[in-house]
Design a protein around this motif. Structure first.
Motif, PDB file in Angstrom:
ATOM      1  N   UNK A  80       7.133  29.432 -11.199  1.00 56.44           N
ATOM      2  CA  UNK A  80       7.687  29.399 -12.553  1.00 56.44           C
ATOM      3  C   UNK A  80       6.671  28.884 -13.574  1.00 56.44           C
ATOM      4  N   UNK A  82       3.380  28.605 -13.161  1.00 56.58           N
ATOM      5  CA  UNK A  82       2.076  29.261 -13.071  1.00 56.58           C
ATOM      6  C   UNK A  82       1.042  28.513 -12.251  1.00 56.58           C
ATOM      7  N   UNK A  85      -1.065  29.808  -9.090  1.00 55.90           N
ATOM      8  CA  UNK A  85      -2.365  30.477  -9.193  1.00 55.90           C
ATOM      9  C   UNK A  85      -3.456  29.669  -8.491  1.00 55.90           C
ATOM     10  N   UNK A 239       2.897  38.970  -2.337  1.00 62.34           N
ATOM     11  CA  UNK A 239       3.447  38.476  -3.602  1.00 62.34           C
ATOM     12  C   UNK A 239       2.574  38.904  -4.778  1.00 62.34           C
ATOM     13  N   UNK A 240       3.204  39.348  -5.852  1.00 58.77           N
ATOM     14  CA  UNK A 240       2.461  39.738  -7.050  1.00 58.77           C
ATOM     15  C   UNK A 240       2.793  38.776  -8.182  1.00 58.77           C
ATOM     16  N   UNK A 241       1.754  38.346  -8.859  1.00 58.32           N
ATOM     17  CA  UNK A 241       1.946  37.441  -9.994  1.00 58.32           C
ATOM     18  C   UNK A 241       1.850  38.251 -11.266  1.00 58.32           C
ATOM     19  N   UNK A 242       2.900  38.155 -12.069  1.00 54.62           N
ATOM     20  CA  UNK A 242       2.914  38.940 -13.307  1.00 54.62           C
ATOM     21  C   UNK A 242       1.983  38.377 -14.358  1.00 54.62           C
ATOM     22  N   UNK A 243       1.989  39.026 -15.518  1.00 51.52           N
ATOM     23  CA  UNK A 243       1.090  38.635 -16.602  1.00 51.52           C
ATOM     24  C   UNK A 243       1.310  37.213 -17.076  1.00 51.52           C
ATOM     25  N   UNK A 244       2.587  36.787 -16.991  1.00 54.66           N
ATOM     26  CA  UNK A 244       2.898  35.466 -17.516  1.00 54.66           C
ATOM     27  C   UNK A 244       2.177  34.371 -16.759  1.00 54.66           C
ATOM     28  N   UNK A 245       1.734  34.679 -15.533  1.00 55.74           N
ATOM     29  CA  UNK A 245       1.010  33.663 -14.760  1.00 55.74           C
ATOM     30  C   UNK A 245      -0.417  33.562 -15.204  1.00 55.74           C
TER      31      UNK A 245
ATOM     32  N   UNK B  52      -5.468  40.438 -13.827  1.00 58.68           N
ATOM     33  CA  UNK B  52      -4.658  40.077 -12.661  1.00 58.68           C
ATOM     34  C   UNK B  52      -4.920  41.028 -11.499  1.00 58.68           C
ATOM     35  N   UNK B  57      -4.074  39.555  -7.864  1.00 56.24           N
ATOM     36  CA  UNK B  57      -2.706  39.053  -8.005  1.00 56.24           C
ATOM     37  C   UNK B  57      -1.701  40.183  -8.226  1.00 56.24           C
ATOM     38  N   UNK B  88      -2.612  30.765 -18.613  1.00 57.11           N
ATOM     39  CA  UNK B  88      -1.574  29.742 -18.792  1.00 57.11           C
ATOM     40  C   UNK B  88      -2.147  28.345 -18.689  1.00 57.11           C
TER      41      UNK B  88
END
Lengths: 245, 309
Positions: A80, A82, A85, A239-245, B52, B57, B88
């Motif tokens: 949630x 980030x 990462x 697992x894929x981390x979206x742009x928000x991460x 990403x 990712x 972030x």
């Protein structure tokens, strides 16, 4: 590597505000035990300890709630905010991250639940010759905490609403559905926990009876722990981390 | 030909990424080798999605993306050679700066994690604040400690998502120097930015991403020229617009003059020439200039021009 992930995660879990709420919640069984000792209840101490206190308050309430909060936060809160990462961008096998997170959630859950169960059990059973009740529940709670932690950790990798999904499982499925549909107890970590507790506690006077036998409970508990952990590893590897991460 | 043979460290071939019906990155291809490359584009252009994917990712929906000859997605071992600075701000707020970078060094399995941590913190000028908890850091300090954590293992490739956000001008220059040094040592540095000037000051090469598509790529000076030598429109207010229009229409840099409702609009192909020509023309014509305002100079309009040219 596992030790690093474990110590980092423990600091994260124990430092959050929810932990204070859980500690306060853990005092409820102790408070109930003290009230029982002070009052003149008709129920005998072993029966009260096994049924009302350790089964009713701890196994059915405190254990799933604590495991839910720690289990879903162990990876979920990192996803949630980030910070995941910083773990994922390391040359570490994904199973080590899952094992470290699972151990952290298990340790934190066990610490809260075990202290509450043992302290309140001892208060109620002081002077009684039923030492196996507390021992049985203590061992069952440790094992149950692992299974719940594994399940809720997996949930946090599957859905961003893991807390709601976990609440649904613990309090609707286990709390309501298993009472009305015979046979589905086999799909309930609560029942496995009670099966183990019943066997070790050996409450010969019929203070408490579990629906599932010991062997069944141990096997199913192992299936849940290994299965959920393996699925979590598989999920984290993809697992894929979206742009928000 | 392998990545090592070609000298390319990052190879992106016809890569697309979509979320449901939304295409975030659309059929992008480029190769990167050692040096600094700026990934430039307006917000929402797909820069972070692309970074990403290069970071492993996100899995590309189509196309092939390799880093050091390996698929970027699903190869955790690559992170021993990649340093990543996410956009972030979040860091482990309960750790001190030193502990945060040390954790990174330990997770990288470095033999002398303490020494590497001290070196990385020195690189970003964060030694003096390293004993404070990161939760109390300013945005710029967090950014620097994140960079220290990303380069603690001396990576071959450094990927930075909007690295200069929150940094003050002195810190920016310092970071730029550091990234230039890393590139001079033969490393691949790719950073994203939506600010043209940042890319101009640092990027030798540039990739311009607009609406998920690669609008331009190559030497920054060439692209800058394209951006500058495009049609510009100025609105002018003066003491005598009609006389000024007559004076300007004869200049070579001007290709259109419009006088409507007392408003003077001038079109030019040469931005820099025009801004020196306009005051001279006004002076010669004896007109006082009140305002010379370029219209729609947003970065988005520059990018739109690059896409449609």
């Amino acid at each position: 590597m596992i030790a690093l992930v474990l110590s980092l995660s423990l600091r994260q879990l124990l430092g959050q505000r929810r932990t204070l709420f859980l500690v306060l919640l853990a005092l409820v069984p102790l408070l109930a035990a003290i009230i029982y000792r002070i009052g003149n209840a008709d129920v005998e101490a072993p029966e009260f300890a096994a049924n009302a206190l350790l089964n009713g308050l701890v196994v059915q309430g405190l254990l799933p709630l604590t495991a839910l909060i720690f289990g879903t936060a162990a990876l979920g809160s990192e996803i949630e905010d980030g910070t995941i990462t910083y773990l994922l961008a390391k040359p570490i096998a994904r199973w080590r991250i899952v094992v470290g997170k699972l151990l952290a959630s298990w340790t934190a859950t066990t610490a809260v639940v075990l202290l509450s169960a043992v302290a309140s059990g001892v208060v109620v059973l002081a002077g009684e010759s039923e030492p196996r009740i507390v021992a049985g529940f203590a061992i069952a709670l440790v094992v149950g905490a692992l299974a719940y932690s594994a399940l809720f950790l997996l949930l946090s990798l599957v859905t961003s609403r893991a807390l709601f999904a976990g609440l649904g499982y613990a309090f609707i499925w286990e709390g309501v559905v298993t009472n009305f549909a015979p046979g589905v107890q086999r799909l309930s970590i609560r029942e496995y926990t009670l099966g183990i507790a019943d066997f070790i506690a050996d409450t010969s006077r019929g203070n408490f009876d579990a629906e599932l036998g010991f062997t069944y409970s141990v096997i199913l508990m192992a299936v849940v722990c290994i299965g959920a952990a393996a699925l979590a590893v598989r999920r984290l590897s993809r697992f894929e981390l979206g742009e928000s991460a | 030909m392998t990545a090592a043979d070609s000298g390319n460290t990052v190879e992106v071939a016809n890569v697309s990424r979509w979320y449901g019906n939304v295409v975030a990155v659309n059929d992008v291809s480029f190769d990167l080798g050692p040096g600094v490359t700026g990934l430039l584009g307006p917000n929402g252009a797909g820069k972070s999605t692309l970074l990403h994917m290069i970071s492993g990712f996100l899995r590309p929906s189509a196309g092939a993306l390799q880093v050091l000859g390996e698929p970027a997605f699903g190869t955790p071992a690559l992170y021993g050679k990649i340093g990543l600075v996410p956009e972030r701000e979040a860091v482990y707020a309960f750790l001190t700066g030193y502990q945060f970078v040390l954790l990174s060094a330990q997770l990288q399995g470095l033999p002398d994690a303490e020494a590497a941590t001290s070196r990385a913190l020195r690189e970003v000028d964060m030694t003096s604040a390293s004993e404070r908890q990161t939760g109390g850091y300013s945005k710029g300090m967090k950014q620097r400690v994140k960079i220290a954590a990303a380069l603690v293992h001396d990576p071959q490739i450094l990927l930075l998502d909007e690295p200069f956000n929150g940094a003050d001008p002195r810190q920016r220059l310092q970071m730029m120097d550091m990234l230039r040094r890393m590139a001079a040592d033969g490393r691949t540095v790719l950073f994203s930015s939506h600010i043209l000037e940042e890319v101009e000051r640092l990027g030798e090469n540039v990739l311009v991403l607009v609406a998920g598509r690669l609008a331009a790529s190559g030497d920054f000076r060439e692209i800058r020229k394209l951006m500058t030598d495009r049609p510009h429109t100025f609105t002018i207010r003066s003491s005598d617009n009609r006389r000024l229009a007559t004076a300007l229409v004869g200049d070579e840099s001007v290709f259109g003059v419009e006088l409507e409702n007392g408003r003077l609009t001038v079109r030019t192909n040469e931005f820099s020439t025009f801004v020196s020509v306009a005051p001279q023309a006004a002076q010669t014509a004896g007109v006082s200039l009140f305002e010379v305002r370029p219209e729609d100079e947003s970065l988005e309009s520059v990018f739109d021009y690059l896409v449609t040219r």
